[in-house]
Scaffold this motif. Structure first.
Motif, PDB file in Angstrom:
ATOM      1  N   TYR A  35      40.688  39.777  48.890  1.00 24.61           N
ATOM      2  CA  TYR A  35      41.645  40.398  47.970  1.00 24.61           C
ATOM      3  C   TYR A  35      40.955  40.807  46.683  1.00 24.61           C
ATOM      4  O   TYR A  35      39.838  40.370  46.389  1.00 24.61           O
ATOM      5  CB  TYR A  35      42.832  39.465  47.685  1.00 24.61           C
TER       6      TYR A  35
ATOM      7  N   LYS B  39      44.738  32.794  43.559  1.00 19.73           N
ATOM      8  CA  LYS B  39      45.794  33.622  44.170  1.00 19.73           C
ATOM      9  C   LYS B  39      47.138  32.905  44.130  1.00 19.73           C
ATOM     10  O   LYS B  39      48.177  33.520  43.824  1.00 19.73           O
ATOM     11  CB  LYS B  39      45.402  33.966  45.606  1.00 19.73           C
TER      12      LYS B  39
ATOM     13  N   ILE C 129      47.696  40.978  42.692  1.00 24.64           N
ATOM     14  CA  ILE C 129      46.828  40.649  43.824  1.00 24.64           C
ATOM     15  C   ILE C 129      47.046  41.706  44.913  1.00 24.64           C
ATOM     16  O   ILE C 129      48.179  41.953  45.316  1.00 24.64           O
ATOM     17  CB  ILE C 129      47.142  39.252  44.389  1.00 24.64           C
ATOM     18  N   LYS C 130      45.950  42.299  45.371  1.00 24.73           N
ATOM     19  CA  LYS C 130      46.033  43.303  46.445  1.00 24.73           C
ATOM     20  C   LYS C 130      45.004  43.000  47.514  1.00 24.73           C
ATOM     21  O   LYS C 130      43.840  42.706  47.213  1.00 24.73           O
ATOM     22  CB  LYS C 130      45.793  44.695  45.884  1.00 24.73           C
ATOM     23  N   SER C 131      45.457  43.067  48.765  1.00 24.09           N
ATOM     24  CA  SER C 131      44.528  42.905  49.877  1.00 24.09           C
ATOM     25  C   SER C 131      43.616  44.116  49.967  1.00 24.09           C
ATOM     26  O   SER C 131      43.985  45.214  49.555  1.00 24.09           O
ATOM     27  CB  SER C 131      45.302  42.740  51.195  1.00 24.09           C
ATOM     28  N   ARG C 132      42.450  43.929  50.490  1.00 21.46           N
ATOM     29  CA  ARG C 132      41.552  45.083  50.623  1.00 21.46           C
ATOM     30  C   ARG C 132      41.018  45.170  52.047  1.00 21.46           C
ATOM     31  O   ARG C 132      41.230  44.288  52.839  1.00 21.46           O
ATOM     32  CB  ARG C 132      40.396  44.970  49.640  1.00 21.46           C
TER      33      ARG C 132
END
Length: 220
Positions: A63, A91, A217-220
């Motif tokens: 993330y 997180k 928070i962003k998933s990548r």
């Protein structure tokens, strides 16, 4: 080990952290790697959001975290493969708005070059109500763009962390858990604004207020 908020840095590798205004000495003995991630109840418990239960599958998911501050956005890539216990905790707290409406309380512009954040009390003595083990210390270095945990000695990590805004030398005692991918210029702008020397020359509260509006928070 210092116990006074804002105590003067006596050497090049002294960092304050929360859980009773903690500070690690210049050359603390590195902790042995932890075999498992365990979050242990601890005081203080400021803005308490509960205690996470480690899930290795979820912890392994990459993330990116973006801190939206009054000085600009700072984004870092979480090192979930190298520091899963630490990144899982960050997180957990971020997704529960733990860091929102807090501010970065310490800037150092001499000897070490860090901006320290993560204390909801803004005093350097706050903590999330739990502690957890060190990780990723073998061969650890702290170039500009490093995101690492502050601590009060081995295995005393909580919520406080720091950004390195200029290459700095620290003993490998502070868990590196992220790399800045955008916003290093924001950190350097904050550093150029200086600090008030309240802890001693080159160590104090940032002159440019660093208020954290929210952490995404962003998933990548």
């Amino acid at each position: 080990m210092l116990r006074k908020p804002g105590a003067l840095l006596a050497a090049s590798a002294l960092l304050l952290l929360g859980t009773a205004t903690q500070a690690a000495a210049d050359t603390p003995p590195p902790a042995a790697p932890s075999a498992a991630c365990t979050y242990t109840p601890a005081v203080p418990a400021d803005n308490f959001k509960g205690i996470p239960v480690f899930d290795p599958v979820k912890a392994a998911r990459p993330y990116r975290a973006t801190l939206r501050t009054g000085q600009g956005a700072i984004t870092f890539r979480a090192l979930t493969d190298k520091a899963p216990c630490t990144t899982y905790s960050f997180k957990f707290l971020a997704q529960r708005d733990y860091f929102d409406r807090s501010h970065c309380h310490r800037l150092t512009t001499a000897r070490i070059y860090v901006l320290q954040c993560g204390d909801p009390t803004g005093t350097g003595s706050g903590g999330p109500g739990y502690s957890f083990p060190d990780e990723n210390l073998t061969g650890a270095t702290y170039p500009a763009g490093t995101v690492a945990m502050a601590n009060a000695g081995p295995n005393t990590n909580g919520s406080q962390f720091f950004f390195v805004w200029k290459d700095t030398k620290l003993s490998p005692a502070y868990t590196p858990f992220g790399r800045v991918t955008a916003g290093l210029d924001v950190l350097q702008k904050i550093a150029a604004g200086g600090e008030d020397d309240q802890n001693g020359p080159g160590d104090g509260f940032p002159s440019l207020p660093v208020n954290i509006k929210r952490v995404q928070i962003k998933s990548r």
